[in-house]
Design a protein around this motif. Structure first.
Motif, PDB file in Angstrom:
ATOM      1  N   THR A 263      -8.122  11.516  -7.567  1.00  0.00           N
ATOM      2  CA  THR A 263      -6.734  10.576  -7.822  1.00  0.00           C
ATOM      3  C   THR A 263      -5.435  12.121  -7.232  1.00  0.00           C
ATOM      4  OG1 THR A 263      -8.513   8.592  -8.634  1.00  0.00           O
ATOM      5  CG2 THR A 263      -5.903   8.611  -7.919  1.00  0.00           C
TER       6      THR A 263
ATOM      7  N   THR B 110      -6.858   4.512  -3.612  1.00  0.00           N
ATOM      8  CA  THR B 110      -7.353   3.033  -4.169  1.00  0.00           C
ATOM      9  C   THR B 110      -9.119   2.692  -4.786  1.00  0.00           C
ATOM     10  OG1 THR B 110      -5.671   2.208  -2.429  1.00  0.00           O
ATOM     11  CG2 THR B 110      -8.152   0.671  -3.663  1.00  0.00           C
TER      12      THR B 110
ATOM     13  N   THR C  12      -9.800   5.187  -7.350  1.00  0.00           N
ATOM     14  CA  THR C  12      -8.702   4.285  -8.642  1.00  0.00           C
ATOM     15  C   THR C  12     -10.426   3.657  -9.352  1.00  0.00           C
ATOM     16  OG1 THR C  12      -6.660   4.631  -8.273  1.00  0.00           O
ATOM     17  CG2 THR C  12      -7.069   3.313  -9.578  1.00  0.00           C
TER      18      THR C  12
END
Length: 143
Positions: free
Chosen positions: A95, A122, A125
């Motif tokens: 990330t 995204t 996460t």
């Protein structure tokens, strides 16, 4: 399936399926781009807008190797629940790597790469959260 089996995995079946659906493509993508960053000619990296082309070569190659390691850890953590915390950290690293990549791409006006970064950030996460949940479940089951 009994409750003990669920605690041993640290998560229920739908969450485990979701984790697998995230880990497999992100690990495959990280293996692909990590391999290229580590070993492809610089001209190929430039052609495909690799953000590491803007770094010293040795740093870019090291980042590629770290991506390979992180991808391997994701896959291990998917199949070996006790490595869920390591999987969480690998997902955090991927990330952060993609956040830095997005910043570098913005600096060099490589706008076409940003949707890819947004998707990976995204998905990673969500993966971090699922690995964290699984790690907590395993720690709780061990008490």
């Amino acid at each position: 399936m009994n409750n003990t089996g669920r605690k041993a995995r640290g998560m229920n079946i739908p969450a485990l399926v979701a984790l697998a659906l995230l880990v497999i493509p992100i690990a495959a993508f990280s293996l692909f781009v990590g391999w290229n960053k580590a070993f492809a000619p610089l001209s190929v990296l430039a052609q495909h807008s690799a953000w590491t082309i803007h770094l010293p070569v040795v740093v870019g190659r090291a980042i590629g190797l770290l991506e390979l390691v992180a991808a391997a850890i994701l896959l291990i953590a998917l199949f070996v629940p006790r490595f869920s915390r390591a999987g969480m950290y690998a997902a955090i690293w991927i990330t952060l790597n993609n956040i830095v990549a997005a910043i570098v791409h913005v600096i060099f006006a490589e706008w076409h790469t940003l949707p890819q970064s947004a998707v990976v950030i995204t998905l990673c996460t969500i993966m971090v959260l699922l690995f964290a949940r699984r790690a907590r479940g395993i720690a709780t089951a061990g008490r």
